[in-house]
Design a protein around this motif. Structure first.
Motif, PDB file in Angstrom:
ATOM      1  N   THR A 275       0.868  -1.175   0.000  1.00  0.00           N
ATOM      2  CA  THR A 275       0.000   0.000   0.000  1.00  0.00           C
ATOM      3  C   THR A 275       0.908   1.229   0.000  1.00  0.00           C
ATOM      4  O   THR A 275       2.014   1.184   0.549  1.00  0.00           O
ATOM      5  CB  THR A 275      -0.903   0.025   1.246  1.00  0.00           C
ATOM      6  OG1 THR A 275      -0.060  -0.027   2.407  1.00  0.00           O
ATOM      7  CG2 THR A 275      -1.871  -1.162   1.256  1.00  0.00           C
TER       8      THR A 275
ATOM      9  N   ALA B 115       0.765   3.921   5.006  1.00  0.00           N
ATOM     10  CA  ALA B 115       0.580   3.068   6.178  1.00  0.00           C
ATOM     11  C   ALA B 115      -0.801   3.333   6.776  1.00  0.00           C
ATOM     12  O   ALA B 115      -1.483   4.277   6.381  1.00  0.00           O
ATOM     13  CB  ALA B 115       1.677   3.346   7.203  1.00  0.00           C
ATOM     14  N   LYS B 116      -1.178   2.522   7.750  1.00  0.00           N
ATOM     15  CA  LYS B 116      -2.512   2.669   8.359  1.00  0.00           C
ATOM     16  C   LYS B 116      -2.704   4.045   8.975  1.00  0.00           C
ATOM     17  O   LYS B 116      -3.800   4.576   9.008  1.00  0.00           O
ATOM     18  CB  LYS B 116      -2.733   1.588   9.412  1.00  0.00           C
ATOM     19  CG  LYS B 116      -2.964   0.224   8.767  1.00  0.00           C
ATOM     20  CD  LYS B 116      -3.496  -0.807   9.751  1.00  0.00           C
ATOM     21  CE  LYS B 116      -3.721  -2.153   9.065  1.00  0.00           C
ATOM     22  NZ  LYS B 116      -2.805  -3.190   9.507  1.00  0.00           N
ATOM     23  N   ASP B 117      -1.592   4.657   9.442  1.00  0.00           N
ATOM     24  CA  ASP B 117      -1.693   5.999  10.039  1.00  0.00           C
ATOM     25  C   ASP B 117      -1.640   7.101   8.975  1.00  0.00           C
ATOM     26  O   ASP B 117      -1.595   8.290   9.312  1.00  0.00           O
ATOM     27  CB  ASP B 117      -0.596   6.203  11.083  1.00  0.00           C
ATOM     28  CG  ASP B 117       0.809   6.242  10.468  1.00  0.00           C
ATOM     29  OD1 ASP B 117       0.927   6.141   9.216  1.00  0.00           O
ATOM     30  OD2 ASP B 117       1.783   6.366  11.234  1.00  0.00           O
ATOM     31  N   GLY B 118      -1.628   6.711   7.701  1.00  0.00           N
ATOM     32  CA  GLY B 118      -1.664   7.703   6.629  1.00  0.00           C
ATOM     33  C   GLY B 118      -0.286   8.157   6.156  1.00  0.00           C
ATOM     34  O   GLY B 118      -0.176   8.870   5.154  1.00  0.00           O
TER      35      GLY B 118
ATOM     36  N   LYS C  87       4.694   5.328   2.495  1.00  0.00           N
ATOM     37  CA  LYS C  87       5.692   4.257   2.617  1.00  0.00           C
ATOM     38  C   LYS C  87       6.763   4.385   1.545  1.00  0.00           C
ATOM     39  O   LYS C  87       7.780   3.698   1.592  1.00  0.00           O
ATOM     40  CB  LYS C  87       4.991   2.901   2.556  1.00  0.00           C
ATOM     41  CG  LYS C  87       4.107   2.672   3.794  1.00  0.00           C
ATOM     42  CD  LYS C  87       3.060   1.585   3.593  1.00  0.00           C
ATOM     43  CE  LYS C  87       3.667   0.209   3.549  1.00  0.00           C
ATOM     44  NZ  LYS C  87       2.593  -0.828   3.472  1.00  0.00           N
TER      45      LYS C  87
END
Lengths: 231, 212
Positions: B145, B148-151, B154
């Motif tokens: 992705t 990352a999940k916290d926005g 990457k």
């Protein structure tokens, strides 16, 4: 000795292991894991061992059981952390076991070097990463390499499919993994197999590990175990 | 909509040349195999000692002595070959694999890869074959992705996680766009739901875009 010794029990076969030995243990996860030799080593009781293996045990069996028995001081492996490596994880977090993480190909090649009489080798794996810190590096033809040293075992415990009475080995599918290279890299190589045939019964063209690398052989019953991720 | 993991796997598969020797990393990259039709003759390598790996084994096909690098039961295809670990990694390190597809925590603008350890307190480091694959294959494709999940992105100017390999990544396939790492910078070669302007606004990495 030109001929491998054939033993009646795994307990006799592993009696060569001493306290403080470096023991190379075959297997990739559970495939190729020498379960019966490890169980015998637990009964044998040798301690303060350094174990060289790809993983650091799965579930409660094999290598995990040896760790749980408290016989291991240090593990050299590429991939200790797995969904079912709770025995190792717990010992590591409590500071009761040392860990040296080695990239998987370096683990194999360092043992290959030990078995092949190579003093050290320059390898591109890990350049610029934490696993190369403190190691000698060299640029050859514009590419950077790290100096890696051999890993030699006192004893190798491996699993193969069939041995002949000379000690020649063939393996089965991906259970071959580290077996052939570990067999070359230890002073004494102990092998568990599912059958032993007369010399001449294995086609010389298909022998994977020639008998010169094999010291002790024991026949064991095939073990049924479940595979993580099987559907 | 950003691509879902299956769509992303299909997008990666599009760029794999017929007849290639390919290693697919553990996790999401494994899905790429579902989008490689048999007729294109791609041969899959698994580092635990096999070329010609077939799909996951199901039911009676499950054999504990035939698993992939993720230790999941697999099958063998006609023409498969088995070999030991030192040979398997010589094959990788020696530049014989055409492509490997790996997951990542971070990729830097210069193609550094971080995918083995977050360095978090209490984490147990485990590298497996990631470092060998990263420096060995002719082309290293990362599949991840973009955020990352916290926005946080990457694809970054410099990796903050411990490195797996330096300057080793060729392409980064993400749910929003595909990036090629080149000596001239990070080139956007495909985008799905996001304009280059939006990508520039959300990434700290300078992007090169071909003018058509």
């Amino acid at each position: 000795m030109s001929k491998a010794q054939i033993f009646a029990s795994p307990d006799e076969a592993v009696s060569v292991v001493k306290d403080g030995d470096i023991v190379l243990v075959g297997g990739f996860g559970l495939a190729g894991m020498p379960f019966d030799l490890i169980d015998a080593l637990i009964r044998h009781g040798a301690g303060d061992l350094t174990i060289v293996s790809n993983n650091a045990g799965n579930g409660d069996v094999g290598l995990a059981a040896l760790l749980k028995a408290g016989q291991v001081r240090k593990v050299l492996c590429s991939f200790p952390r797995q969904v079912d490596s709770y025995v190792f994880d717990d010992l590591y977090r409590r500071g009761e076991i040392e860990l040296e993480v080695v990239p998987q190909g370096n683990l194999a090649e360092r043992m290959r070097a030990a078995g092949a009489g190579i003093g050290a080798f320059y390898c591109p794996t890990g350049v610029g990463t934490p696993l190369a810190e403190g190691k000698e590096t060299r640029t050859i033809d514009g590419r950077d390499y790290v100096l890696e040293y051999p890993i030699k075992g006192d004893v190798a415990l491996i699993s193969a499919h069939i041995a002949d009475t000379m000690g020649n080995l063939v393996y089965r599918k991906t259970a071959r993994n580290f077996g052939p290279v570990m067999a070359t890299a230890a002073t004494t190589t102990v092998v568990q197999v599912s059958s032993i045939v007369d010399a001449g019964q294995i086609d010389p063209e298909v022998v994977v590990t020639p008998s010169i690398y094999v010291d002790r052989v024991v026949q064991v019953e095939p073990r049924h175990y479940t595979v993580q991720g099987a559907r | 909509m950003p691509l879902n993991p299956d769509q992303l796997a299909a997008r990666v598969a599009q760029d794999i040349e017929p007849g290639s020797f390919v290693n697919l990393g553990i996790g999401q990259p494994t899905k790429v195999a579902d989008h490689l039709p048999a007729e294109i003759g791609v041969v899959l390598h698994t580092e635990n000692g096999m070329l010609g790996m077939g799909p996951a084994g199901v039911g009676d096909e499950v054999d504990p002595e035939l698993t992939n690098a993720g230790k999941v039961p697999v099958t063998e295809l006609p023409g498969a070959a088995y070999f030991h670990h030192a040979d398997s990694f010589a094959m990788m390190r020696g530049g014989h694999l055409d492509v490997c597809v790996l997951g990542a925590f971070q990729v830097s603008a210069s193609g550094d890869l971080a995918n083995w350890d977050t360095g978090a307190p209490g984490s147990i480091p485990a590298v497996g074959g990631a470092m060998d694959l990263a420096i060995g294959a002719k082309r290293v494709y990362v599949m991840m992705t973009l955020f990352a999940k916290d926005g946080s992105p990457k694809l970054v100017p410099t990796c903050t996680y411990p490195l797996t390999g330096v300057g080793c990544v060729s392409r980064v396939y993400t749910d929003h766009a595909v990036f090629e790492i080149t000596p001239d910078g990070v080139r956007v070669i495909d985008s799905f739901d996001t304009s280059v302007e939006e990508l520039r606004a959300r990434l700290e990495v300078p992007l090169v875009v071909d003018v058509h």
